[in-house]
Design an enzyme around this catalytic site. Sequence first.
Site, mmCIF file in Angstrom:
data_model
loop_
_atom_site.group_PDB
_atom_site.id
_atom_site.type_symbol
_atom_site.label_atom_id
_atom_site.label_comp_id
_atom_site.label_asym_id
_atom_site.label_seq_id
_atom_site.Cartn_x
_atom_site.Cartn_y
_atom_site.Cartn_z
ATOM 1 N N LYS A 179 40.696 47.804 38.417
ATOM 2 C CA LYS A 179 41.352 48.031 37.122
ATOM 3 C C LYS A 179 41.394 49.526 36.844
ATOM 4 O O LYS A 179 40.394 50.219 37.001
ATOM 5 C CB LYS A 179 40.595 47.312 35.998
ATOM 6 N N ASP B 124 29.508 33.734 37.572
ATOM 7 C CA ASP B 124 30.946 33.990 37.614
ATOM 8 C C ASP B 124 31.299 35.406 37.139
ATOM 9 O O ASP B 124 32.240 36.009 37.649
ATOM 10 C CB ASP B 124 31.670 32.952 36.738
ATOM 11 N N HIS C 45 31.190 41.303 37.823
ATOM 12 C CA HIS C 45 32.009 42.225 37.028
ATOM 13 C C HIS C 45 31.176 43.052 36.045
ATOM 14 O O HIS C 45 31.317 44.271 35.961
ATOM 15 C CB HIS C 45 33.089 41.463 36.252
HETATM 16 C C1 BG6 Z 1 37.234 36.145 37.472
HETATM 17 C C2 BG6 Z 1 36.408 35.022 36.910
HETATM 18 O O1 BG6 Z 1 36.544 36.786 38.502
HETATM 19 O O2 BG6 Z 1 37.514 37.067 36.441
HETATM 20 C C3 BG6 Z 1 37.120 34.353 35.771
HETATM 21 O O3 BG6 Z 1 36.143 34.083 37.946
HETATM 22 C C4 BG6 Z 1 37.542 35.356 34.731
HETATM 23 O O4 BG6 Z 1 36.313 33.348 35.194
HETATM 24 C C5 BG6 Z 1 38.270 36.530 35.375
HETATM 25 O O5 BG6 Z 1 38.362 34.714 33.792
HETATM 26 C C6 BG6 Z 1 38.511 37.628 34.354
HETATM 27 O O6 BG6 Z 1 39.363 38.599 34.894
HETATM 28 P P1 BG6 Z 1 40.319 39.478 33.977
HETATM 29 O O7 BG6 Z 1 40.969 40.412 34.940
HETATM 30 O O8 BG6 Z 1 41.265 38.534 33.322
HETATM 31 O O9 BG6 Z 1 39.429 40.167 32.978
#
Ligand code: BG6
Length: 485
Positions: free
Chosen positions: A180, A233, A238
């Site tokens: 991102k 997850d 993240h």
């Molecule tokens: C994914 C998860 O890795 O990232 C999801 O498995 C989540 O559960 C998603 O919704 C969120 O990504 P973004 O780019 O929409 O913030």
Amino acid sequence: IPVDLFDLVIFGGTGDLAQRKILPALFRRFCGGQMPKGARIIAAARTNLSQSDYKAMITNAIQAYGGNQANDAVALEAFLDCLTYTRVDATGDIGWPELSTLMAQGQGARVSIFYFSVGPNLFGPLAERLHKHGLAQDSSRIVVEKPFGRDLESARALNATLATHFSEGQIYRIDHYLGKETVQNLMAIRFGNMLFEPLWNSQYVDHIQITVAETVGIAGREAYYDRSGAMRDMMQNHLMQLLCLIAMEPPAKFDPDAVRDEKLKVIRALDTVEPHHIVRGQYQAQQGADDRHDSYRETVGNLRSTTESYIALRAHISNWRWAGTPFYLRTGKKLVARSSVINVFFKDAPHSIFGEEAGRHANLLSIRLQPNEGITLKVTIKEPGPGGMRLMDVPLDMTFSEALGAAGGNPPDAYERLIMDVIRGNQTLFMRGDEVEAAWAWTDPIIAGWQARGDVPKPYDSGSTGPDDADLLMRRDLREWQGIN
Ligand code: BG6
């Protein structure tokens, strides 16, 4: 700038990720002139499909997810010319000789990339067959997606499996948050400005909050999600990556190992989280709402599920820079707003020359990752007027779309950047094996703890800001969350 000539094989070429993310991202890079002439995308999957059926499927996907350029029929046609579908069975022998022949037909020196857009149970069989059919060369690269294991043991086993046929320098583990634009900007903000870095430590920072709030639920991925939950997850990957980028020491260079070494040190310096510093939540149907199926348990079809769709916790990094500074992290589904934001709360000035009545004022740096990407610095000024020396807080605000025009308002999708980096051979924005293992080593005892205690997540209403206990977690520390409006 076009990248080197490449062959990109996508295993799982008919899957959801290929259709929603990988191929639309490649299409946009194609439109951006970055794909060299002669580059080939070979989609592989188990289904028997004709070229025209596959291209029809991808045309639909690009029209749905490719952005404005998908209206350009000429560009779409030219992109589809780079695409070949081939039937390959990851666990059997079907299709491998044909894939080898296809790869051998590529003219000129080219980078070969194998994208494992499949479940982790197929990583081993795929690596094995690539090797057996002579496709795993020293120069080939593989791309793997999360979930990279579900605990330390399984992550180690996956790393070991991949290491049988590929060196670490050939493995690109995707965490799409690192692709991102605004997440990369965290490094630019921290290490490109003299202003922040001297204050970036426990002496001046009171605490840091990282919020990744989502409005989406888990419909469509019930089975996966119910086995994972928010900790596995989102938090292990993240949010952990965001924490690393916000807390790490300045790397000597913006190069793969320098950056990843510093991130790893942060993960390894994390203390085990105390049980009373963790709040797990699970969404329930909003009180009074018509849609009775909007509860987590009904969605997964398991009325006794104890999987969390929300987690908040207080983490500590035991190192020289951050000892004593709490990091509060939270993420959840079906919340009131989609908002990813990092808030850095600075301490109060050590002494107020304006006396008690001026109140308490402290600076707050908010870095909005999505949506409305930008930065706000809350600063203290004099309240206008003749009424004496009263203070107030005002925002110094910078929204990327306003500051940068079109370029800031329409950042490339994370996958565009990441796939191009694989072709360029740049691993800076990919997770190294030891980083992933260290993140699981931190996560495992937390999960084991709540399993041992038989912990049941706290219910929270769909469309709310999360469970009340998450607010309590803050209030006990005389603080409050900011970041979901
Ligand atoms: C994914 C998860 O890795 O990232 C999801 O498995 C989540 O559960 C998603 O919704 C969120 O990504 P973004 O780019 O929409 O913030």
